[in-house]
Design a protein around this motif. Structure first.
Motif, PDB file in Angstrom:
ATOM      1  N   ILE A 136       0.910  -0.983  -0.003  1.00  0.00           N
ATOM      2  CA  ILE A 136      -0.074  -0.031  -0.039  1.00  0.00           C
ATOM      3  C   ILE A 136       0.937   1.248  -0.025  1.00  0.00           C
ATOM      4  CG2 ILE A 136      -2.026  -1.379   1.143  1.00  0.00           C
ATOM      5  CD1 ILE A 136      -1.362   0.093   3.629  1.00  0.00           C
ATOM      6  N   SER A 137       0.379   2.314  -0.350  1.00  0.00           N
ATOM      7  CA  SER A 137       1.073   3.696  -0.478  1.00  0.00           C
ATOM      8  C   SER A 137       0.233   4.816  -0.030  1.00  0.00           C
ATOM      9  CB  SER A 137       1.403   3.805  -1.920  1.00  0.00           C
ATOM     10  OG  SER A 137       2.592   4.387  -2.147  1.00  0.00           O
ATOM     11  N   LEU A 138       0.892   5.814   0.543  1.00  0.00           N
ATOM     12  CA  LEU A 138       0.399   6.895   0.978  1.00  0.00           C
ATOM     13  C   LEU A 138       0.574   8.250   0.139  1.00  0.00           C
ATOM     14  CD1 LEU A 138      -0.910   8.953   3.471  1.00  0.00           C
ATOM     15  CD2 LEU A 138       1.448   9.092   4.234  1.00  0.00           C
ATOM     16  N   LEU A 139      -0.558   8.757  -0.469  1.00  0.00           N
ATOM     17  CA  LEU A 139      -0.340   9.645  -1.641  1.00  0.00           C
ATOM     18  C   LEU A 139      -1.343  10.876  -1.458  1.00  0.00           C
ATOM     19  CD1 LEU A 139      -0.527   7.210  -4.505  1.00  0.00           C
ATOM     20  CD2 LEU A 139       1.377   8.231  -3.763  1.00  0.00           C
ATOM     21  N   ARG A 140      -1.301  11.965  -2.109  1.00  0.00           N
ATOM     22  CA  ARG A 140      -2.030  13.178  -1.985  1.00  0.00           C
ATOM     23  C   ARG A 140      -3.160  12.622  -2.853  1.00  0.00           C
ATOM     24  NH1 ARG A 140       2.091  17.652  -3.869  1.00  0.00           N
ATOM     25  NH2 ARG A 140       1.913  16.745  -5.714  1.00  0.00           N
ATOM     26  N   GLU A 141      -4.188  13.055  -2.337  1.00  0.00           N
ATOM     27  CA  GLU A 141      -5.570  12.738  -3.029  1.00  0.00           C
ATOM     28  C   GLU A 141      -5.936  13.602  -4.281  1.00  0.00           C
ATOM     29  OE1 GLU A 141     -10.287  12.576  -1.828  1.00  0.00           O
ATOM     30  OE2 GLU A 141      -8.811  13.810  -0.446  1.00  0.00           O
ATOM     31  N   ALA A 142      -5.402  14.616  -4.430  1.00  0.00           N
ATOM     32  CA  ALA A 142      -5.492  15.430  -5.630  1.00  0.00           C
ATOM     33  C   ALA A 142      -4.918  14.921  -6.838  1.00  0.00           C
ATOM     34  CB  ALA A 142      -5.008  16.659  -5.465  1.00  0.00           C
ATOM     35  N   ASP A 143      -3.764  14.327  -6.810  1.00  0.00           N
ATOM     36  CA  ASP A 143      -2.866  14.173  -7.880  1.00  0.00           C
ATOM     37  C   ASP A 143      -2.214  12.677  -7.719  1.00  0.00           C
ATOM     38  OD1 ASP A 143      -0.821  14.715  -6.190  1.00  0.00           O
ATOM     39  OD2 ASP A 143       0.116  16.305  -7.542  1.00  0.00           O
ATOM     40  N   GLY A 144      -2.214  11.884  -6.511  1.00  0.00           N
ATOM     41  CA  GLY A 144      -1.529  10.781  -6.870  1.00  0.00           C
ATOM     42  C   GLY A 144      -0.085  10.682  -6.543  1.00  0.00           C
TER      43      GLY A 144
END
Length: 195
Positions: A136-144
């Motif tokens: 799994i990965s933690l990313l910004r919701e807006a642009d991934g």
């Protein structure tokens, strides 16, 4: 040949301010030499990005990570940080004296250092040991994209809100449509299955 030459192919024979006959004026596109593709002004246009958001085809986003995999990743990271920290603190406390105090202080430094390194890795790559192990990965919701160290640190502090009111924020991903904790909502982050 002189100014005003009647020869239409002589560019010096044209009136001032008039483009040479058969050619567009200043600022207009010129004809490309034969065999060279015609391009517009400025830099050549970049090829279209094939990845789109989140490294997926345009418009597609990877599935969100479930609560179980998020909890397991947090548990793995807690063990990786907590075991050396706990051992050094425990041994230092059992020893007592200056050597024990120094060992306990070293345990504190190791714990803080590993915690900051975890935030750095999650901020720059979206993963540390637990998230990488569980895919799994933690990313910004807006642009991934990864959120950066600063926002990873802010998200860590925002987890304080997840712990208020009987830890309800930590359980919030169980029924949230984006599987977000309160800290994720504050920082506009999502945890997704890495592709």
């Amino acid at each position: 040949m002189s100014f005003g030459d009647p020869n239409p192919n002589n560019p010096y024979g044209q009136q001032p301010g008039q483009p040479p006959q058969g050619q567009p004026g200043y600022g207009y596109p010129q004809q490309a030499p034969q065999g060279v593709p015609q391009q517009g002004y400025g830099y050549p246009s970049a090829p279209p990005v094939s990845g789109g958001d989140y490294g997926q085809p345009q418009g597609a986003r990877p599935p969100l990570a479930g609560w179980g995999s998020r909890f397991a990743a947090l548990l793995v990271d807690g063990i990786v940080i907590g075991v050396p920290y706990g051992l050094l603190i425990g041994i230092g406390g059992a020893m007592g004296g200056n050597a024990g105090g120094l060992l306990a202080f070293l345990g504190l430094i190791v714990g803080i250092g590993l915690g900051l390194f975890k935030l750095y890795k999650e901020g720059t790559t979206g993963q540390w040991i637990g998230k990488k192990a569980l895919g799994i990965s933690l990313l910004r919701e807006a642009d991934g994209r990864p959120l950066g160290f600063g926002m990873a640190f802010v998200r860590y502090i925002a987890h304080f809100l997840d712990s208020l009111a009987c830890y309800i924020g930590w359980l919030w991903p169980l029924w949230d449509d984006k599987n977000q904790t309160f800290a994720d909502k504050i920082c506009s982050t999502v945890v997704v299955k890495a592709g």
